[in-house]
Design a protein around this motif. Structure first.
Motif, PDB file in Angstrom:
ATOM      1  N   GLU A 144       0.832  -1.215   0.000  1.00 50.09           N
ATOM      2  CA  GLU A 144       0.000   0.000   0.000  1.00 50.09           C
ATOM      3  C   GLU A 144       0.860   1.256   0.000  1.00 50.09           C
ATOM      4  OE1 GLU A 144      -1.697   3.505   1.319  1.00 50.09           O
ATOM      5  OE2 GLU A 144      -0.509   2.339   2.774  1.00 50.09           O
ATOM      6  N   ARG A 145       1.909   1.270   0.811  1.00 51.99           N
ATOM      7  CA  ARG A 145       2.784   2.443   0.886  1.00 51.99           C
ATOM      8  C   ARG A 145       3.537   2.656  -0.434  1.00 51.99           C
ATOM      9  NH1 ARG A 145       1.833   6.250   4.467  1.00 51.99           N
ATOM     10  NH2 ARG A 145      -0.239   5.534   3.956  1.00 51.99           N
ATOM     11  N   ARG A 146       3.949   1.570  -1.051  1.00 51.84           N
ATOM     12  CA  ARG A 146       4.708   1.692  -2.306  1.00 51.84           C
ATOM     13  C   ARG A 146       3.835   2.238  -3.426  1.00 51.84           C
ATOM     14  NH1 ARG A 146       6.985  -0.518  -6.830  1.00 51.84           N
ATOM     15  NH2 ARG A 146       9.276  -0.603  -6.925  1.00 51.84           N
ATOM     16  N   HIS A 149       3.456   6.036  -2.473  1.00 49.75           N
ATOM     17  CA  HIS A 149       4.695   6.822  -2.481  1.00 49.75           C
ATOM     18  C   HIS A 149       5.765   6.060  -3.269  1.00 49.75           C
ATOM     19  CE1 HIS A 149       2.773   9.257   0.617  1.00 49.75           C
ATOM     20  NE2 HIS A 149       2.546   8.155   1.305  1.00 49.75           N
ATOM     21  N   ALA A 150       5.467   5.811  -4.525  1.00 51.97           N
ATOM     22  CA  ALA A 150       6.317   4.946  -5.349  1.00 51.97           C
ATOM     23  C   ALA A 150       7.749   5.467  -5.432  1.00 51.97           C
ATOM     24  CB  ALA A 150       5.714   4.807  -6.741  1.00 51.97           C
ATOM     25  N   LYS A 151       7.926   6.751  -5.653  1.00 51.99           N
ATOM     26  CA  LYS A 151       9.273   7.303  -5.842  1.00 51.99           C
ATOM     27  C   LYS A 151      10.135   7.083  -4.606  1.00 51.99           C
ATOM     28  CE  LYS A 151      11.674  11.557  -7.236  1.00 51.99           C
ATOM     29  NZ  LYS A 151      12.673  11.475  -6.150  1.00 51.99           N
ATOM     30  N   PHE A 152       9.574   7.338  -3.427  1.00 50.08           N
ATOM     31  CA  PHE A 152      10.335   7.188  -2.192  1.00 50.08           C
ATOM     32  C   PHE A 152      10.796   5.748  -2.006  1.00 50.08           C
ATOM     33  CE2 PHE A 152      10.512   6.108   2.319  1.00 50.08           C
ATOM     34  CZ  PHE A 152      11.389   7.060   2.801  1.00 50.08           C
ATOM     35  N   GLU A 157      14.744   0.975  -2.388  1.00 47.62           N
ATOM     36  CA  GLU A 157      15.132  -0.305  -2.987  1.00 47.62           C
ATOM     37  C   GLU A 157      16.466  -0.169  -3.721  1.00 47.62           C
ATOM     38  OE1 GLU A 157      11.733  -1.194  -5.363  1.00 47.62           O
ATOM     39  OE2 GLU A 157      10.464  -1.644  -3.630  1.00 47.62           O
ATOM     40  N   ARG A 158      16.651   0.959  -4.418  1.00 48.90           N
ATOM     41  CA  ARG A 158      17.933   1.209  -5.086  1.00 48.90           C
ATOM     42  C   ARG A 158      19.054   1.379  -4.062  1.00 48.90           C
ATOM     43  NH1 ARG A 158      14.707   4.347  -8.683  1.00 48.90           N
ATOM     44  NH2 ARG A 158      15.084   6.210  -7.411  1.00 48.90           N
ATOM     45  N   TYR A 293      10.949  11.194   6.328  1.00 51.14           N
ATOM     46  CA  TYR A 293      10.584   9.829   5.939  1.00 51.14           C
ATOM     47  C   TYR A 293       9.319   9.341   6.638  1.00 51.14           C
ATOM     48  CZ  TYR A 293      12.336   8.001  10.402  1.00 51.14           C
ATOM     49  OH  TYR A 293      12.511   7.729  11.730  1.00 51.14           O
ATOM     50  N   LYS A 294       8.975   9.943   7.783  1.00 54.09           N
ATOM     51  CA  LYS A 294       7.830   9.453   8.548  1.00 54.09           C
ATOM     52  C   LYS A 294       6.517   9.619   7.790  1.00 54.09           C
ATOM     53  CE  LYS A 294      10.010  10.187  13.042  1.00 54.09           C
ATOM     54  NZ  LYS A 294       9.943  10.844  14.378  1.00 54.09           N
ATOM     55  N   LYS A 295       6.413  10.661   6.963  1.00 53.53           N
ATOM     56  CA  LYS A 295       5.165  10.857   6.222  1.00 53.53           C
ATOM     57  C   LYS A 295       4.966   9.772   5.177  1.00 53.53           C
ATOM     58  CE  LYS A 295       7.019  14.104   2.753  1.00 53.53           C
ATOM     59  NZ  LYS A 295       6.936  15.486   2.226  1.00 53.53           N
ATOM     60  N   TYR A 296       6.045   9.142   4.737  1.00 53.88           N
ATOM     61  CA  TYR A 296       5.922   8.049   3.770  1.00 53.88           C
ATOM     62  C   TYR A 296       5.626   6.725   4.468  1.00 53.88           C
ATOM     63  CZ  TYR A 296       8.264  11.512   0.856  1.00 53.88           C
ATOM     64  OH  TYR A 296       8.594  12.657   0.181  1.00 53.88           O
ATOM     65  N   PHE A 297       6.088   6.591   5.681  1.00 51.66           N
ATOM     66  CA  PHE A 297       5.912   5.341   6.426  1.00 51.66           C
ATOM     67  C   PHE A 297       4.543   5.245   7.092  1.00 51.66           C
ATOM     68  CE2 PHE A 297      10.105   4.331   5.627  1.00 51.66           C
ATOM     69  CZ  PHE A 297      10.633   3.322   6.425  1.00 51.66           C
TER      70      PHE A 297
END
Length: 379
Positions: A144-146, A149-152, A157-158, A293-297
């Motif tokens: 769901e998060r990916r 917020h795909a770019k983050f 992953e990179r 980063y917390k807003k993405y998590f």
């Protein structure tokens, strides 16, 4: 509040009946679920925190609640401040005084709180943020998060692939109770505080002792432990956490700055959630919002209150006058600057127990505040 009386006692004065009542209330009240509210946290913290005590709230002969705290001269603070992210009165919601009422009942010259759980009108609201794993399913959360917020997450992953290519295979361990590893983390945090101009909360000694004592507690119930990320055998990131029930509170993260490009701290948090989720933990608390980063998590939040409550009189008037002066110097940013200085001073006052140490901390905080005043506002 009608009919409530308060008695201040040492933590050692609480009876087995007190601890049993405390445990029942804490386990029954959803907003007291954090490990900071568990009786074990107060017992351990009272062993090392100077000025530890408990305010016992009674109505007639019936005990209805407890507020663990510490005294610093005329200031009352939550026990283990500035390290205590959640605090308040351990009482059933129907019996619990508001922050305003509690300040009146406690009758301290100054009551300082940063993460008060419960209702109240004084101070200001702040938010803490959490990850709620749906049915403990880390994969569902990540999916769901990916998508959101795909770019983050593609970037992380990179970063993982880059770290493995540069340093070697990644290994993550959790549930570690190694005092030497904790000392490494504390040294890393102290270096971070020096670089960023923040007050060194570990310089006073008792704060580091608290982390060590909590980690040394027998497993079961409330516990504390560390997680670490190694790449090619090299330690890259560490995190100290506290956990109880199905709650996992990320507390002190640290990573080596020269590896920032690989986001080792974020990778460690992700892998820790995956492993701890499989072990039955459902809520991962990241504390106060702020870091990007917390807003993405995070997919959940809680509201707490921050306040400095003074007895009526000169202190409150001087505080407002100071805001006016800061506004003149800071282009209307007096309130913002006061919040910043207040948080710095609250940490200094909580950590340091001698006037000389507090004075040194105050000088550093004042210098940081002046630097903020001198910067142009981009608001």
């Amino acid at each position: 509040m009608r009919g409530l009386k308060v008695e201040i006692v040492g933590v050692e004065a609480l009876t087995q009946d007190d601890w049993a009542l405390w445990s029942r209330i804490q386990s029954d009240e959803p907003d007291l679920i954090s490990p900071y509210f568990w009786p074990q946290f107060t017992r351990v913290a009272a062993e090392v925190c100077p000025g530890a005590a408990v305010a016992v709230f009674r109505r007639g002969t019936q005990t209805i609640g407890y507020f663990p705290h510490q005294r610093r001269s005329g200031t009352m603070q939550p026990l283990a401040a500035p390290m205590n992210d959640y605090h308040g009165i351990i009482a059933r919601a129907a019996d619990r005084p508001s922050l305003d009422e509690a300040a009146t009942l406690l009758n301290a010259p100054r009551l300082t709180v940063g993460g008060w759980v419960g209702h109240g009108e004084v101070g200001q609201a702040r938010r803490t943020v959490q990850v709620q794993l749906p049915d403990g399913d880390y994969a569902a959360w990540y999916s769901e998060r990916r998508k959101s917020h795909a770019k983050f997450f593609k970037d992380k992953e990179r970063a993982r692939r880059s770290m493995e290519a540069e340093l070697g295979p990644i290994e993550v361990k959790r549930g570690l109770r190694d005092p030497e590893l904790l000392d490494q983390l504390i040294a890393l945090k102290r270096d971070q505080y020096r670089r960023t101009g923040r007050h060194d909360i570990f310089a006073c000694g008792w704060t580091a002792d608290l982390l060590h004592r909590l980690m040394a507690q027998p497993e079961g119930g409330l516990g504390a432990s560390m997680a670490g990320l190694w790449a090619g055998g090299r330690l890259c990131a560490m995190e100290y956490s506290m956990h109880a029930g199905d709650q996992y509170h990320f507390w002190f993260p640290g990573y080596f700055p020269e590896l920032a490009r690989c986001s080792p701290g974020i990778l460690l948090s992700m892998d820790t959630m995956q492993m701890a989720g499989a072990a039955g933990y459902r809520t991962f608390d990241f504390g106060f919002e702020g870091e990007h980063y917390k807003k993405y998590f995070c997919n959940a939040e809680r509201e707490v209150r921050e306040a400095v409550i003074l007895r009526p009189g000169l202190g409150a008037s001087v505080s407002q006058a100071a805001v006016g002066l800061l506004n003149v110097a800071g282009a209307g940013r007096g309130e913002q600057l006061r919040n910043s200085v207040r948080r710095r001073w609250a940490a200094i006052e909580a950590c340091e127990v001698t006037p000389m140490a507090r004075a040194r901390g105050a000088v550093n905080a004042a210098q940081a505040a002046l630097a903020k005043v001198s910067r142009p506002s981009h608001a």
